[in-house]
Design a protein around this motif. Structure first.
Motif, short mmCIF file in Angstrom:
data_model
loop_
_atom_site.label_atom_id
_atom_site.label_comp_id
_atom_site.label_asym_id
_atom_site.label_seq_id
_atom_site.Cartn_x
_atom_site.Cartn_y
_atom_site.Cartn_z
N GLY A 1 -23.05 19.95 -24.04
CA GLY A 1 -23.62 19.57 -23.12
C GLY A 1 -25.53 18.45 -23.38
N GLU A 2 -26.67 19.87 -23.85
CA GLU A 2 -27.41 19.31 -24.40
C GLU A 2 -27.78 18.27 -25.51
OE1 GLU A 2 -29.22 22.59 -26.73
OE2 GLU A 2 -31.21 22.34 -26.28
N LYS B 1 -15.64 27.13 -21.95
CA LYS B 1 -17.14 28.35 -20.89
C LYS B 1 -16.44 29.21 -20.36
CE LYS B 1 -20.42 25.47 -19.13
NZ LYS B 1 -21.23 24.25 -19.03
N TYR C 1 -18.13 21.33 -21.90
CA TYR C 1 -18.50 21.33 -20.24
C TYR C 1 -19.50 21.39 -20.08
CZ TYR C 1 -12.85 21.30 -19.77
OH TYR C 1 -11.60 21.46 -20.08
N ASN D 1 -18.38 24.64 -25.72
CA ASN D 1 -17.58 24.90 -24.57
C ASN D 1 -16.86 24.22 -23.56
OD1 ASN D 1 -19.87 24.38 -23.25
ND2 ASN D 1 -20.73 26.25 -22.85
N HIS E 1 -19.61 27.14 -15.03
CA HIS E 1 -20.93 26.50 -15.53
C HIS E 1 -21.49 27.60 -14.86
CE1 HIS E 1 -23.68 24.64 -17.24
NE2 HIS E 1 -24.61 24.46 -15.84
N PRO F 1 -28.59 25.93 -24.29
CA PRO F 1 -28.71 26.30 -22.99
C PRO F 1 -29.31 27.25 -22.42
CG PRO F 1 -26.31 26.31 -23.88
CD PRO F 1 -27.88 26.17 -25.41
N ALA G 1 -21.89 29.80 -19.87
CA ALA G 1 -22.88 29.86 -21.13
C ALA G 1 -23.54 31.16 -22.05
CB ALA G 1 -24.03 28.94 -21.11
N LEU H 1 -33.33 20.39 -20.26
CA LEU H 1 -32.34 20.49 -22.27
C LEU H 1 -33.00 19.90 -23.30
CD1 LEU H 1 -28.76 21.11 -20.33
CD2 LEU H 1 -30.32 22.60 -21.34
C1 LIG Z 1 -32.21 17.20 -19.13
C2 LIG Z 1 -31.93 18.20 -18.40
N1 LIG Z 1 -31.28 16.86 -17.76
C3 LIG Z 1 -30.31 18.04 -16.40
C4 LIG Z 1 -30.44 19.25 -16.72
C5 LIG Z 1 -29.29 19.96 -15.49
N2 LIG Z 1 -27.91 21.00 -16.47
C6 LIG Z 1 -28.18 22.33 -16.34
S1 LIG Z 1 -27.09 22.63 -17.36
C7 LIG Z 1 -26.05 21.29 -17.64
C8 LIG Z 1 -25.39 20.98 -18.60
C9 LIG Z 1 -25.21 21.57 -19.80
O1 LIG Z 1 -24.26 21.65 -20.89
P1 LIG Z 1 -24.78 22.46 -21.47
O2 LIG Z 1 -26.02 21.91 -22.41
O3 LIG Z 1 -23.17 22.03 -22.73
O4 LIG Z 1 -24.75 23.98 -21.29
P2 LIG Z 1 -23.16 25.00 -21.33
O5 LIG Z 1 -21.93 24.30 -21.06
O6 LIG Z 1 -23.77 26.03 -22.52
O7 LIG Z 1 -23.48 25.75 -20.20
C10 LIG Z 1 -27.30 20.65 -16.87
C11 LIG Z 1 -26.88 18.67 -17.20
C12 LIG Z 1 -31.14 20.06 -17.03
N3 LIG Z 1 -31.28 21.05 -17.08
N4 LIG Z 1 -31.77 19.33 -17.89
#
Ligand SMILES: Cc1ncc(C[n+]2csc(CCOP(=O)(O)OP(=O)(O)O)c2C)c(N)n1
Length: 818
Positions: free
Chosen positions: A187-188, A301, A221, A219, A321, A99, A71, A161
């Motif tokens: 993802g968030e 990513k 993923y 990004n 990641h 993120p 990220a 998130l």
């Molecule tokens: C509510 C929540 N569920 C699961 C996670 C575990 N987690 C950490 S990073 C991530 C993926 C995040 O994806 P994104 O938001 O797209 O961020 P980036 O790809 O930019 O790292 C997950 C599922 C978390 N931090 N918070």
């Protein structure tokens, strides 16, 4: 390059229509960004040799490689471009990293801007400081790997998130000049809280509020999966975001030069649009809901990282990641790969021989409080002004004779909040999910309506209480509301959140995260100034859910609260309207805590005058002398209670005991401040052993009637001497559509069961009081039968008041009397 996910074909990025960066500016901004990326990699991997002045060796690499690379580059990319416009247009901007696990992408800029070194002098702007800066990241005893409270410029950790957008909107309310740039992870964006927060744009008044610029970072993923929004067609995504009321601008690709030009031009457009929309509203005085701009940044990513590792795609894949390759200490090829990767950023062109950022790069950042890392709104306590408080005593209800008058406990609180609002029309808001009137706080509408920027219909004028400039925040999303409140508080303002008790669980996790944020800020980050406490009223409580039934019966939120740091958690259960006023006044004046107040909205008996309430709440726990008859002697039993309905039933049981067993010495103890039941070594509001023993004795039975789940009282009080004699009644998941007395009986918190408890527990009573016990059992059967036949409780229960009992010999200063 842009991948069309439907066809899998890769095409060139959209042709540039504008190229606002001249070659020199383009080169500089790109180099500044590369410096950020260099720092990100350094933070994750290195503990020494920060400038790569010598060939990279195993001993320069951390033992444990932790952090999130994927990220980070996009976060710094956005930061670099925001800096350009902050400087050009003298903007006031704070940065929200959705993120937040991409902290390296935020920490890098805060270091390059100099702020990090200002607050942490050992992370100085030289080789030694850089080494310390790298080493501390995600390192035991130092900072975490998210945008934690230790990060200057941050009011959003992004560890859990989903909350970036609601935090961003909360910060921009009543901050007309502020722009909150909020990077949302794709993802968030799949989380419930984030998905609902897009609607916050229907609550922004362009005249008095600032703006949020959401930047959705596609990004592609998450940890191990593609993201949904990156794998739907452009048309679908655009339609979705337009449907939420935004104008999305797309910046897509991976080729830095093109991306910089695109981002620079798009950011100019977006900020220009924000300013134009605000100017139009402010000059015309007409506040309508505009279609606010937002940006979709589709970038790889792990951008600029290794393209391939061990034969697998890395850049632009979920594989980047976290730490893209970790066996650096044991694998010479990976050590070489790391060195090549870091040298690709050309550290010698970023920093001079002493490790100081080159002057032409240093100049790119704004200065002073214009730096996003030093913006005062992100250390909101510095901007916080004390609330101008009305005198809570002016809202007191008549509570004499004690235990004989009925009032809706939360109604006077509503009148009090109305005047808090009246006195603080730019820095106080009330937040609740569609329940302000339901929770009897509707008096606030006399001063300020509910803000509503969506369509208005003529019929809304008839009791809708909607307005463009309202300060009451209502949306049926507990997530969004509490997120707004957190953003509002952390940027230096005050607020009050109320919700149905059972549905407070919707925000369990957000409560947890805010408590953690406050704990670290308060106890470990000395440069963070105190912020106003988060005040949460739980109303429409478990014991009065006559028509909603079982689904609305859950007093367990307070259990959760007791798990969190004692330094920042407070729980109050005022038994009546006057004690609620005293508690609310002190909560609104407090800082750095989460105050949870449990008080029902229905008509309840009133027990204490406002002066008595002040005394009682100051102690937090106390004997109600007029209800007790143990003056001068050891009691036979302690009748303890906590909560409005629990207090009434305990008092009624005490009245029965005193009527039928006049020789029995009863002590009546009421608890307002729940943490009084913990030892003071565990909680700052706790009791000493002496205090606890003197109230509850060391060997007499204590019949404790509690508002919530009974085991919580055991959890808090188990260390005290008399714990073995503590017998707690409370809610135990027996409920449906019940009358109030029926519900109490089902859960054994009713007066009759409490009397039976006393007979069973006080030595020698079981034989002597067998007839009374029988009578109580009969009452239970009769009352249940009546409720089931008539659909209501008997008048004797509904109209029960504290009966006239001769005054005890010792004069009473507080508590029930007649
Ligand atoms: C509510 C929540 N569920 C699961 C996670 C575990 N987690 C950490 S990073 C991530 C993926 C995040 O994806 P994104 O938001 O797209 O961020 P980036 O790809 O930019 O790292 C997950 C599922 C978390 N931090 N918070």
């Amino acid at each position: 390059m842009i991948r069309n996910f439907k066809t899998g074909q890769v095409s060139a990025a959209r042709p540039l229509t504008r190229t606002p960066l001249d070659p020199n500016e383009l080169k500089l901004i790109n180099t500044w960004w590369l410096a950020c990326n260099y720092l990100s990699v350094g933070m994750i991997y290195l503990r020494d040799n920060p400038l790569l002045k010598e060939p990279l060796k195993v001993e320069h690499v951390k033992h444990r490689l932790l952090g999130h690379w994927g990220a980070s580059p996009a976060l710094s990319f956005v930061w670099a471009h925001l800096n350009r416009l902050i400087k050009r247009d003298d903007l006031d901007v704070i940065f929200m990293a959705g993120p937040g696990h991409g902290a390296p992408g935020v920490l890098g800029p805060t270091y390059l801007e100099g702020t990090y070194s200002e607050v942490y002098p050992d992370k100085s702007q030289d080789a030694e400081g850089l080494k310390n800066f790298f080493k501390q990241f995600s390192f035991p005893g130092h900072i975490g790997s998210h945008v934690t409270p230790e990060t200057p410029g941050s009011i959003h950790e992004g560890g859990e998130l989903g909350y970036s957008l609601s935090h961003a909107y909360g910060a921009c309310f009543d901050n007309p000049e502020l722009i909150v740039a909020c990077v949302v992870g794709d993802g968030e964006a799949e989380t419930g809280p984030l998905a609902t927060a897009w609607h916050s744009n229907k609550f922004i008044n362009p005249i008095r509020d600032g703006a949020v610029l959401p930047i959705l970072n596609l990004n592609g993923y998450k940890i191990a999966n593609p993201t949904i929004l990156a794998r739907i067609s452009h048309e679908e995504l655009e339609a979705l975001l337009r449907g939420y009321g935004y104008t999305p601008y797309f910046v897509e690709g991976d080729e830095p030069e093109t991306m910089h030009q695109n981002m620079a031009s798009t950011l100019e457009t977006a900020i220009g649009e924000i300013r134009a929309l605000q100017d139009a509203a402010r000059s015309s005085g007409k506040a309508e809901r505009p279609r606010w701009p937002m940006i979709v940044l589709r970038s790889p990513k792990g951008w600029t990282g290794p393209t391939e590792i061990n034969g697998h795609k890395a850049e632009g894949s979920w594989r980047s990641h976290q730490v893209p390759f970790s066996d650096v200490r044991g694998n010479p090829a990976h050590l070489k790969l790391l060195e090549d990767w870091m040298r690709s950023y050309k550290p010698e062109e970023l920093f001079d021989a002493n490790g100081i950022l080159r002057p032409e790069l240093r100049k790119l950042a704004p200065t002073g409080a214009k730096r996003m890392s030093a913006n005062l709104h992100a250390n909101g306590g510095l901007l916080r002004k004390e609330l101008k408080m009305p005198d809570f005593r002016d809202y007191a209800v008549d509570a004499t004779p004690a235990g004989t008058k009925f009032h809706e406990n939360t109604k006077p609180l509503g009148e009090f909040l109305r005047d808090v609002m009246r006195n603080n029309m730019t820095n106080f808001r009330v937040f609740g999910p569609d329940e302000t009137a339901s929770n009897r706080l509707q008096a606030v509408y006399e001063v300020s309506k509910k803000v509503w920027m969506a369509d208005l219909y003529p019929e809304d004028a008839d009791g809708g209480e909607l307005s463009r400039d309202g300060r009451v925040m209502e949306m049926l999303s507990e997530h969004t509301l509490i997120g707004w409140l957190e953003g509002y508080l952390l940027s230096g303002r005050h607020g009050f959140f109320h919700t149905y008790e059972a549905f407070a669980h919707v925000i369990d996790s957000m409560f947890n995260q805010h408590a953690k944020w406050l704990d670290i800020s308060k106890n470990h980050v000395p440069w963070r100034a105190s912020v106003a406490s988060q005040n949460i009223l739980l109303s429409s409580t478990v014991w009065r859910q006559d028509h909603n039934g079982f689904s609305h019966q859950d007093p367990g939120f307070v259990d959760l609260v007791t798990n969190k740091s004692p330094s920042v958690t407070r729980i109050y259960l005022p038994p009546d309207a006057n004690t609620l006023l005293v508690v609310a006044d002190s909560c609104l004046r407090s800082t750095d805590c989460i105050n949870v107040i449990v008080a029902d909205k229905q008509k309840h008996l009133q027990f204490v005058t406002i002066d008595e309430a002040i005394l009682h709440c100051a102690k937090g726990i106390g004997i109600w002398q007029a209800a007790s008859n143990d003056q001068g002697v050891e009691p036979d039993v302690v009748m303890a209670c906590c909560g409005d309905v629990a207090t009434q039933e305990s008092l009624a049981a005490t009245a029965l005991l005193r009527e039928h067993l006049p020789d029995l010495k009863v002590r009546f103890v009421n608890v307002v401040d729940l943490f009084k039941l913990q030892p003071v070594a565990e909680h700052p509001h706790g009791s000493t052993e002496r205090e606890f023993d003197s109230l509850f004795t060391t060997d007499k039975p204590v019949i404790f009637n509690f508002h919530g789940y009974p085991w919580l009282i055991h959890k808090l009080a188990y260390r005290f001497t008399n714990h073995a004699n503590l017998h707690v009644r409370g809610y135990k998941e027996r409920g449906n559509i019940n009358t109030p007395l029926e519900l109490a009986i089902l859960n054994q918190t009713d007066r009759f069961t409490l009397v039976i408890d006393v007979i069973d527990r006080v030595p020698g009573l079981s034989g002597r009081a067998a007839h009374l016990k029988e009578q109580m059992k009969n009452e239970i059967i009769k009352n249940l039968a009546y409720a089931h036949e008539q659909g209501t409780d008997r008048d004797e229960f509904n109209n029960w008041v504290w009966p006239l009992i001769p005054q005890p010999k010792i004069a009473s200063s507080a508590g029930a009397r007649r």
